[in-house]
Write a protein that holds these residues in place. Structure first.
Motif, PDB file in Angstrom:
ATOM      1  N   MET A 248     -31.140  11.614  -7.977  1.00 30.41           N
ATOM      2  CA  MET A 248     -32.239  10.591  -7.377  1.00 30.41           C
ATOM      3  C   MET A 248     -33.222  11.346  -6.871  1.00 30.41           C
ATOM      4  SD  MET A 248     -31.373   7.477  -7.654  1.00 30.41           S
ATOM      5  CE  MET A 248     -32.344   6.531  -6.473  1.00 30.41           C
TER       6      MET A 248
ATOM      7  N   ILE B 155     -33.538  10.987 -12.243  1.00 29.81           N
ATOM      8  CA  ILE B 155     -34.155  11.663 -13.215  1.00 29.81           C
ATOM      9  C   ILE B 155     -32.923  12.898 -13.777  1.00 29.81           C
ATOM     10  CG2 ILE B 155     -36.515  11.793 -12.248  1.00 29.81           C
ATOM     11  CD1 ILE B 155     -35.639  14.336 -11.007  1.00 29.81           C
TER      12      ILE B 155
ATOM     13  N   GLY C   1     -36.533   8.009  -5.351  1.00 25.45           N
ATOM     14  CA  GLY C   1     -36.066   6.572  -5.603  1.00 25.45           C
ATOM     15  C   GLY C   1     -35.944   6.330  -7.226  1.00 25.45           C
ATOM     16  N   GLN C   2     -36.187   7.440  -7.825  1.00 23.53           N
ATOM     17  CA  GLN C   2     -35.993   7.416  -9.251  1.00 23.53           C
ATOM     18  C   GLN C   2     -34.716   8.248  -9.796  1.00 23.53           C
ATOM     19  OE1 GLN C   2     -39.826   8.622 -10.857  1.00 23.53           O
ATOM     20  NE2 GLN C   2     -39.995   6.402 -11.374  1.00 23.53           N
TER      21      GLN C   2
ATOM     22  N   SER D 256     -27.741  13.679 -13.539  1.00 26.93           N
ATOM     23  CA  SER D 256     -28.737  12.735 -12.874  1.00 26.93           C
ATOM     24  C   SER D 256     -29.050  12.842 -11.386  1.00 26.93           C
ATOM     25  CB  SER D 256     -28.290  11.476 -13.518  1.00 26.93           C
ATOM     26  OG  SER D 256     -27.928  11.428 -15.052  1.00 26.93           O
TER      27      SER D 256
END
Lengths: 599, 242
Positions: free
Chosen positions: B164, B170, B167-168, B162
């Motif tokens: 960033m 993914i 700001g998400q 995972s």
């Protein structure tokens, strides 16, 4: 007390001063002596200045014969000059160039042959040899030249020969006087003084007691009238050897650098109006081929450029064009001709003997007979240079390749594009085709600019120039629809069309494009006379009318060894001279002459 | 005054000698100026993985040896092990150019960390999955009758990570290096070798015992690249004596 101290200080200071001065002097003198001794030693071992020596098998030739020669390169910066290129030209008495050759040295020398065309008129000729770097000195030294006399095969009157033959040089059979005993000259000794026809001659070449270094020799054995005495040589010891621009014949400014392995094509790009050199202009080199070859050079300060002629480009016509995408002004491309030596030297005069006229007339007949029997005593020798097989390509494998012959015949390129070339979009605007290529990576976008178009590997300035090509004219179409980089050049896709009919010949070349003659390098060759020790019926049936019995180049004679060589006499009687010419590795020239009779 | 002036004489002499020396300096060989041009696609691969696809992550100074026999020196290069492609950083435009593999024989990179040059050459290997022949860039570890190459490829590990981005959070597939080693004989035939003693001993079945003895004597258990290189050196000695 202070005064005494000061006086002592002053004396000590003066002494130190004097010692200091003496030390400086010693240092300077010492380094100067050491330097000069070192330089002398260096000069004795290998001359600083580049020198070329040229030997040929004879002085007198009939047009239609081969001239065998050896060129030696001594001196210069690089001791090992394998791969160094030298230039050789044959020019007539009017300084017109008859032959233009490039030679690639192997172990500081080259041996080969030149065919003297049948059409040459009777007169004096000159062989001139030089390296690219020698042109820096703006002159060719006397020893880079070799004067010869060529008689036209059909010239029966021989009016070009001097009308009043002066005294004989040698007289009848004065062979005993011909043995030379000059400093450093090797001794030439045959096993007998006279031979019958087609008899084996063994020649021993022994080094002179004075010889202190390796001697490179060429030995020639030919009829004594094949050698001429030069009575006068009016030209100065040096003569201009300026590089000129092909088009306006103005002296140019360039560096005269060494050329190794491959010739360097030099030129200049100038502004069409101001004639000032244009910097950072790309000059593209290509040759017609079935694969997309490509190379370019960028002009430097003054607009000069240089391109190394890769092995692949040798013996092929060269197309030079300008990359118009980066060109801001109308430009003109000039190519420097390294053979344009503008030599204004006068040809040498030779002294002929009364017997020369009959000798020449007989020689003309012998050449005719040799041609009728297709006699050629040349043997091609192995070239030390190994050419690299791979071509300088723009890409190795195209993304798309289409052969129109596999589809229904189509009438023009627009139709071919529409039906067979999916990544290429051709639009007609104001009756002219505009091309754009689809980007392979995105598959839905098109490049902003048109693709680079090539026909048989020659750049095409406008796609409309190939619009007429139908399916039958095209062998293959290659498309590389990537944003392609080649050095500094960027392509918005590449379209390469290869024709079945050499369609590039019909291309209208832009004014700034130049088509150049092929750069060819002479292959080394040796003289291989008949060997009568072999029982060969065919050989016995052919008349042996050789005036050149033996020519051997590249003989390495050390100061201790004796070299032995053998050859056969021909069917022609007479006095034959053995002439050995050579040069030591430190540049000393050596000549030795001997003779024998064939009865 | 005269004594003072005498100092200038050696200076002038030195200057003269320096000028002489300068004049006798070799003329620059402009042959070196003819650098070949590199050819390829202007392409920057998108960052879609977690991990580096490059063998050396930073741009390294290097040399590209072309099939034409010419070499392009002082180029900024980076080997992408995931794509098995060589990238060149164009000095004028700072664009990444994926060089045309078909025009390249090999390349050399300067490994700043190891302070050494590493050479890659194109070798032909069998694809372990399909069995088809393919040409890859492999690092030359040892050059001899039997040369040793390391194919430094990068593959997906199967894991995800995972990260960033904008700001998400993914998910990205993780990639990591994996090396394969190949022996190449004088005919260019390649053979994959494993980094273990049992596999290695099968390379020269006729001299298996001798090879085992030599490896034991050298305390070489072929556990790392260095030991593999030493083992291939021993193999070459036995191969030559065969």
């Amino acid at each position: 007390m202070d005064i005494l101290v000061n006086t002592r200080k002053s004396k000590a200071s003066k002494l130190a001063h004097a010692l200091h001065t003496a030390f400086l002097w010693l240092l300077v003198a010492g380094s100067a002596i050491a330097g000069s001794a070192d330089m002398q030693k260096k000069a004795a071992a290998w001359p600083e200045e580049e020198v070329l020596y040229l030997h040929s098998d004879r002085d007198l030739y009939i047009a239609g014969e081969h001239l065998y020669f050896q060129a030696y390169h001594i001196g210069g910066i690089a001791k090992q000059t394998t791969g160094r290129l030298i230039y050789l030209v044959l020019q007539n008495q009017h300084n017109q160039l008859i032959k233009k050759l490039i030679l690639r040295l192997n172990n500081n020398s080259f041996h080969g042959r030149i065919y003297l065309p049948d059409t040459l008129s009777t007169g004096s000729y000159q062989l001139v040899t030089y390296t690219n770097q020698m042109r820096r000195h703006d002159r060719v030294h006397q020893k880079h030249r070799k004067d010869i006399f060529i008689v036209n095969r059909f010239d029966e009157k021989l009016e070009s020969l001097p009308p009043e033959p002066p005294d004989s040089l040698f007289g009848p059979y004065p062979h005993r006087q011909l043995h030379t005993e000059k400093w450093g000259s090797p001794t030439l000794k045959t096993d007998k003084d006279s031979y019958s026809r087609r008899e084996k001659v063994t020649l021993k070449i022994s080094p002179s007691p004075d010889q202190d270094s390796l001697l490179q020799l060429s030995v020639t054995v030919a009829h004594h009238l094949s050698f001429l005495e030069q009575v006068e040589h009016p030209q100065p010891k040096t003569s201009p050897l300026r590089l000129t621009e092909t088009d306006n014949r103005q002296p140019i400014q360039t560096d005269f650098f060494h050329e190794n392995e491959n010739p360097i094509l030099e030129g200049r790009v100038i502004d069409l109006n101001s004639e000032a050199g244009l910097e950072n202009v790309r000059v593209i080199l290509s040759t017609p081929d079935s694969l997309l070859n490509f190379n370019y050079a960028e002009t430097g300060p003054g607009g000069n450029f240089r391109l190394s002629i890769h092995d692949f480009y040798l013996d092929k016509p060269l197309y030079l064009s300008l990359d118009t995408s980066a060109l801001e002004a109308a430009a003109r491309l000039l190519v420097f001709d390294k053979f344009d030596i503008r030599s204004n030297t006068q040809a040498a005069s030779f002294r002929f003997m009364p017997s020369h006229k009959a000798f020449i007339q007989a020689s003309q007949d012998y050449v005719r007979i040799a041609k009728a029997f297709e006699v050629d005593y040349t043997q091609q020798t192995v070239d030390a240079h190994k050419p690299i097989g791979h071509r300088p390509l723009l890409f190795s494998t195209p993304k798309h390749s289409v052969k129109p012959a596999l589809f229904m015949p189509l009438n023009d390129f627009a139709e071919i594009s529409r039906e067979l070339l999916s990544p290429l979009r051709l639009r007609r605007q104001a009756n002219r085709l505009q091309a754009r290529m689809q980007i392979e990576r995105t598959a839905y976008q098109f490049f902003d600019g048109p693709p680079a178009v090539f026909l048989d590997a020659i750049p095409v300035a406008d796609i409309n120039d190939i619009a007429h090509l139908a399916s039958d004219d095209i062998e293959r179409i290659e498309i590389q629809n990537f944003h392609w980089a080649y050095g500094k050049i960027r392509f918005d896709g590449i379209l390469a069309v290869f024709s079945t009919t050499e369609a590039y010949r019909q291309l209208k070349l832009p004014d700034h494009t130049k088509l150049l003659d092929a750069y060819s390098l002479l292959r080394p060759a040796a003289y291989q006379p008949p060997d009568y020790s072999l029982s060969n019926d065919q050989l016995n049936r052919i008349p042996d009318l050789r005036q050149l019995l033996h020519w051997q180049a590249n003989i390495q004679l050390t100061d201790t060894e004796t070299v032995s060589t053998s050859f056969y006499t021909g069917d022609l009687k007479g006095l034959y001279l053995i002439k050995a010419e050579g040069v030591t590795i430190d540049g000393k020239r050596v000549t030795a002459v001997s003779s024998f009779i064939v009865e | 005054m005269k004594i003072q002036n005498i100092h200038f004489v050696p200076l002038i002499c030195l200057l003269f000698l320096a000028t002489e020396a300068r004049l006798q300096q070799p003329i620059p060989n402009h042959q070196q100026d003819f650098q070949p041009h590199l050819s390829g696609e202007v392409y920057s691969p998108a960052v879609i993985f977690s991990g580096s696809p490059h063998y050396i992550n930073a741009w390294s100074i290097g040399q590209v040896i072309l099939k034409t026999g010419k070499a392009a020196d002082s180029c900024m290069l980076r080997y992408n092990g995931y794509l098995d492609e060589l990238f060149w950083l164009s000095p004028e435009s700072y664009e990444q150019v994926m060089l045309d593999k078909g025009l390249i024989d090999g390349f050399r990179l300067f490994d700043a960390a190891g302070k050494q040059w590493i050479a890659f050459e194109q070798i032909e290997i069998s694809d372990p999955l399909t069995g088809a022949r393919k040409t890859v860039f492999a690092q030359l570890l040892l050059q001899d009758h039997l040369s040793l190459y390391a194919y430094r490829y990068v593959r997906e590990t199967g894991a995800t990570a995972s990260v960033m981005q904008g700001g998400q959070l993914i998910q990205r597939r993780v990639i990591g290096p994996e090396y394969q080693f190949f022996l190449l004989d004088e005919n260019g035939e390649s053979q994959r070798i494993q980094m273990n003693r049992r596999n290695f001993l099968q390379l020269l079945p006729e001299k298996r015992q001798e090879l085992r003895r030599e490896l034991r004597r050298n305390r070489n258990r072929i556990r790392n690249e260095q030991q593999l290189v030493s083992a291939v050196k021993l193999l070459n000695v036995l191969y030559k004596n065969e």
